[in-house]
Design a protein around this motif. Structure first.
Motif, PDB file in Angstrom:
ATOM      1  N   MET A  22       1.088  -0.893   0.139  1.00 46.31           N
ATOM      2  CA  MET A  22       0.134  -0.201   0.363  1.00 46.31           C
ATOM      3  C   MET A  22       0.615   0.802  -0.290  1.00 46.31           C
ATOM      4  O   MET A  22       0.418   1.850  -0.268  1.00 46.31           O
ATOM      5  CB  MET A  22      -0.993  -0.149   1.226  1.00 46.31           C
ATOM      6  CG  MET A  22      -1.930   1.230   1.469  1.00 46.31           C
ATOM      7  SD  MET A  22      -3.210   1.011  -0.127  1.00 46.31           S
ATOM      8  CE  MET A  22      -3.652   0.034   0.363  1.00 46.31           C
ATOM      9  N   ILE A  23       1.869   1.420   0.732  1.00 46.62           N
ATOM     10  CA  ILE A  23       2.930   2.672   1.223  1.00 46.62           C
ATOM     11  C   ILE A  23       4.294   1.836   1.001  1.00 46.62           C
ATOM     12  O   ILE A  23       4.696   0.968   1.699  1.00 46.62           O
ATOM     13  CB  ILE A  23       2.826   3.619   2.255  1.00 46.62           C
ATOM     14  CG1 ILE A  23       1.183   3.832   1.464  1.00 46.62           C
ATOM     15  CG2 ILE A  23       3.605   3.943   2.587  1.00 46.62           C
ATOM     16  CD1 ILE A  23       0.326   4.887   3.354  1.00 46.62           C
ATOM     17  N   ILE A  51       4.332  -1.257   4.183  1.00 46.51           N
ATOM     18  CA  ILE A  51       2.732  -1.447   4.554  1.00 46.51           C
ATOM     19  C   ILE A  51       2.491  -1.481   3.358  1.00 46.51           C
ATOM     20  O   ILE A  51       1.709  -1.398   2.565  1.00 46.51           O
ATOM     21  CB  ILE A  51       2.531  -0.006   5.566  1.00 46.51           C
ATOM     22  CG1 ILE A  51       3.652   1.009   5.985  1.00 46.51           C
ATOM     23  CG2 ILE A  51       0.623  -0.479   5.704  1.00 46.51           C
ATOM     24  CD1 ILE A  51       3.482   1.764   6.546  1.00 46.51           C
ATOM     25  N   GLU A  52       1.633  -2.885   4.129  1.00 49.28           N
ATOM     26  CA  GLU A  52       0.656  -3.828   2.950  1.00 49.28           C
ATOM     27  C   GLU A  52      -0.582  -3.382   3.274  1.00 49.28           C
ATOM     28  O   GLU A  52      -1.240  -2.845   3.839  1.00 49.28           O
ATOM     29  CB  GLU A  52       0.918  -5.353   3.238  1.00 49.28           C
ATOM     30  CG  GLU A  52       2.505  -5.581   2.651  1.00 49.28           C
ATOM     31  CD  GLU A  52       2.830  -6.105   1.843  1.00 49.28           C
ATOM     32  OE1 GLU A  52       2.301  -6.682   0.927  1.00 49.28           O
ATOM     33  OE2 GLU A  52       4.152  -5.272   1.406  1.00 49.28           O
ATOM     34  N   SER A  53      -1.587  -3.716   1.851  1.00 54.82           N
ATOM     35  CA  SER A  53      -2.958  -3.493   2.185  1.00 54.82           C
ATOM     36  C   SER A  53      -3.340  -4.107   3.027  1.00 54.82           C
ATOM     37  O   SER A  53      -3.516  -5.428   2.923  1.00 54.82           O
ATOM     38  CB  SER A  53      -3.601  -3.839   0.519  1.00 54.82           C
ATOM     39  OG  SER A  53      -5.044  -3.329   0.589  1.00 54.82           O
ATOM     40  N   GLY A  54      -4.328  -4.105   4.447  1.00 56.52           N
ATOM     41  CA  GLY A  54      -4.938  -4.439   5.327  1.00 56.52           C
ATOM     42  C   GLY A  54      -4.015  -4.659   6.387  1.00 56.52           C
ATOM     43  O   GLY A  54      -4.579  -5.622   7.249  1.00 56.52           O
ATOM     44  N   MET A 113       8.074   8.908  -1.363  1.00 58.14           N
ATOM     45  CA  MET A 113       7.488   7.682  -0.246  1.00 58.14           C
ATOM     46  C   MET A 113       5.957   7.440  -1.737  1.00 58.14           C
ATOM     47  O   MET A 113       5.762   8.416  -2.588  1.00 58.14           O
ATOM     48  CB  MET A 113       6.317   8.487   0.409  1.00 58.14           C
ATOM     49  CG  MET A 113       5.526   7.397   0.698  1.00 58.14           C
ATOM     50  SD  MET A 113       4.669   7.849   2.163  1.00 58.14           S
ATOM     51  CE  MET A 113       3.429   8.652   1.233  1.00 58.14           C
ATOM     52  N   ILE A 114       5.798   6.315  -1.800  1.00 64.41           N
ATOM     53  CA  ILE A 114       5.452   5.479  -3.163  1.00 64.41           C
ATOM     54  C   ILE A 114       3.697   5.065  -2.363  1.00 64.41           C
ATOM     55  O   ILE A 114       3.656   4.149  -0.917  1.00 64.41           O
ATOM     56  CB  ILE A 114       5.640   5.167  -3.915  1.00 64.41           C
ATOM     57  CG1 ILE A 114       6.662   5.140  -4.962  1.00 64.41           C
ATOM     58  CG2 ILE A 114       4.886   4.578  -5.095  1.00 64.41           C
ATOM     59  CD1 ILE A 114       7.591   4.608  -5.005  1.00 64.41           C
ATOM     60  N   CYS A 115       2.493   5.918  -2.498  1.00 67.47           N
ATOM     61  CA  CYS A 115       1.098   5.665  -2.205  1.00 67.47           C
ATOM     62  C   CYS A 115       0.602   4.808  -3.323  1.00 67.47           C
ATOM     63  O   CYS A 115       0.415   5.151  -4.535  1.00 67.47           O
ATOM     64  CB  CYS A 115       0.349   6.784  -1.797  1.00 67.47           C
ATOM     65  SG  CYS A 115      -0.998   5.861  -0.562  1.00 67.47           S
ATOM     66  N   ARG A 145      -8.913  -2.291   6.216  1.00 65.58           N
ATOM     67  CA  ARG A 145      -8.307  -0.769   6.245  1.00 65.58           C
ATOM     68  C   ARG A 145      -6.783  -1.440   6.211  1.00 65.58           C
ATOM     69  O   ARG A 145      -6.919  -1.612   6.726  1.00 65.58           O
ATOM     70  CB  ARG A 145      -9.554   0.437   6.660  1.00 65.58           C
ATOM     71  CG  ARG A 145     -10.255   0.945   5.819  1.00 65.58           C
ATOM     72  CD  ARG A 145     -10.083   1.073   4.402  1.00 65.58           C
ATOM     73  NE  ARG A 145     -11.655   1.739   4.105  1.00 65.58           N
ATOM     74  CZ  ARG A 145     -12.390   1.451   2.916  1.00 65.58           C
ATOM     75  NH1 ARG A 145     -12.075  -0.171   2.759  1.00 65.58           N
ATOM     76  NH2 ARG A 145     -13.430   1.715   2.612  1.00 65.58           N
ATOM     77  N   THR A 146      -6.145  -0.539   5.514  1.00 70.79           N
ATOM     78  CA  THR A 146      -4.663  -0.051   6.475  1.00 70.79           C
ATOM     79  C   THR A 146      -4.361   0.086   7.468  1.00 70.79           C
ATOM     80  O   THR A 146      -4.782   1.812   6.840  1.00 70.79           O
ATOM     81  CB  THR A 146      -3.571  -0.060   5.421  1.00 70.79           C
ATOM     82  OG1 THR A 146      -3.782  -0.657   4.075  1.00 70.79           O
ATOM     83  CG2 THR A 146      -2.867  -0.008   5.870  1.00 70.79           C
TER      84      THR A 146
END
Length: 279
Positions: free
Chosen positions: A8-9, A35-38, A69-71, A187-188
């Motif tokens: 996710m991020i 950071i992973e999704s969920g 940072m990549i979102c 949700r994350t």
């Protein structure tokens, strides 16, 4: 617990420096974090270690001095932040006006604002206080209103910067209930705290010290160290960072040192009860 497969991020060599020339101070140093999704990650560390700065970078409120940072979230807004002080984010006189403020700022069509606002208030239990003045709310209710404002915008990532630290125990549990429901919905969650019993619901712990990440692993590894060779006398990440573990973990450590094989290693009271009951 959710299973994760999609980032996710991504934070790549993030650094944040304040000041100018020879009077600079580094708040973050070469942070690398995915950071992973969920996922629900908890970020812990002593005051001044860079937790809040990292939260603001993830939320887009601070631009890194270097790195990027990549979102990967498709929602807009992608990230919403709930601050420590419940007073910080309240800007309107009534509950309904306040939750509509963010929706209006993000250009939500007028015909959809009331539906989204009331749905968010219902989810935090404030729908019956729609016309109440925000000044009459308790600290916990104000924080729930802040969360409702984020809910109404439906971001993919929620960042909570010590959002329960100024609340009484009952209000704290109300906030945690809402956040746990968000996590169940996929949700994350980025959860910053110094209240280590709150790590019971996270999937992963990030430990910070002096602007750097010094631990990244499971909550069991954070509290107990290497599970395969657990030794009560050996230092673990929780102790090394200067934290006192929750009473549940302290009790489990004593039982482990006495020869009781607790599996899985408990973090919450419920987990301790089940582990002891299985002996």
């Amino acid at each position: 617990m959710n299973s994760f497969c999609d980032p996710m991020i991504d934070l790549n060599d993030i650094a944040v420096t304040y000041g100018a020339e020879d009077q600079t101070k580094s708040a973050l140093l070469s942070i690398r974090l995915s950071i992973e999704s969920g996922e629900w990650i908890a970020i812990v560390g002593s005051n001044g270690c860079g937790k809040s700065t990292l939260a603001k970078v993830i939320a887009g409120l601070i631009r890194p001095s270097s790195g990027h940072m990549i979102c990967h979230a498709e929602s807009s807004p992608a990230v919403q932040l709930v601050f420590q002080n419940p007073e910080t984010q309240i800007v309107r006189e009534t509950v309904y006006e306040d939750i509509c403020f963010g929706l209006e700022n993000f250009g939500i069509p007028q015909e959809r604002i009331e539906l989204r606002a009331m749905d968010a208030l219902r989810r935090v239990g404030l729908d019956g206080r729609k016309y109440d003045r925000t000044a009459t709310l308790s600290g916990g209710q104000k924080q729930l209103l802040n969360i409702a404002g984020c809910l109404a915008l439906n971001p993919s990532v929620y960042v909570f910067d010590e959002s329960t630290s100024m609340l009484d125990p009952l209000s704290r549990q109300s906030v945690l209930h809402v956040v746990r429901e968000l996590h169940r919905q996929g949700r994350t969650i980025v959860w910053i705290t110094q209240l280590l019993d709150e790590l019971a619901w996270c999937d992963r712990v990030i430990g910070m010290e002096e602007g750097t990440i010094v631990f990244d692993g499971s909550k069991q590894s954070f509290f107990y160290g290497d599970e395969a060779s657990w030794d009560r006398s050996a230092p673990n990440p929780c102790d090394r960072l200067g934290f006192v573990p929750p009473f549940t973990v302290q009790t489990a450590r004593v039982l482990l040192a006495s020869g009781y094989a607790l599996r899985p290693l408990p973090v919450s009271p419920d987990e301790l009860s089940k582990a002891v009951g299985a002996l």
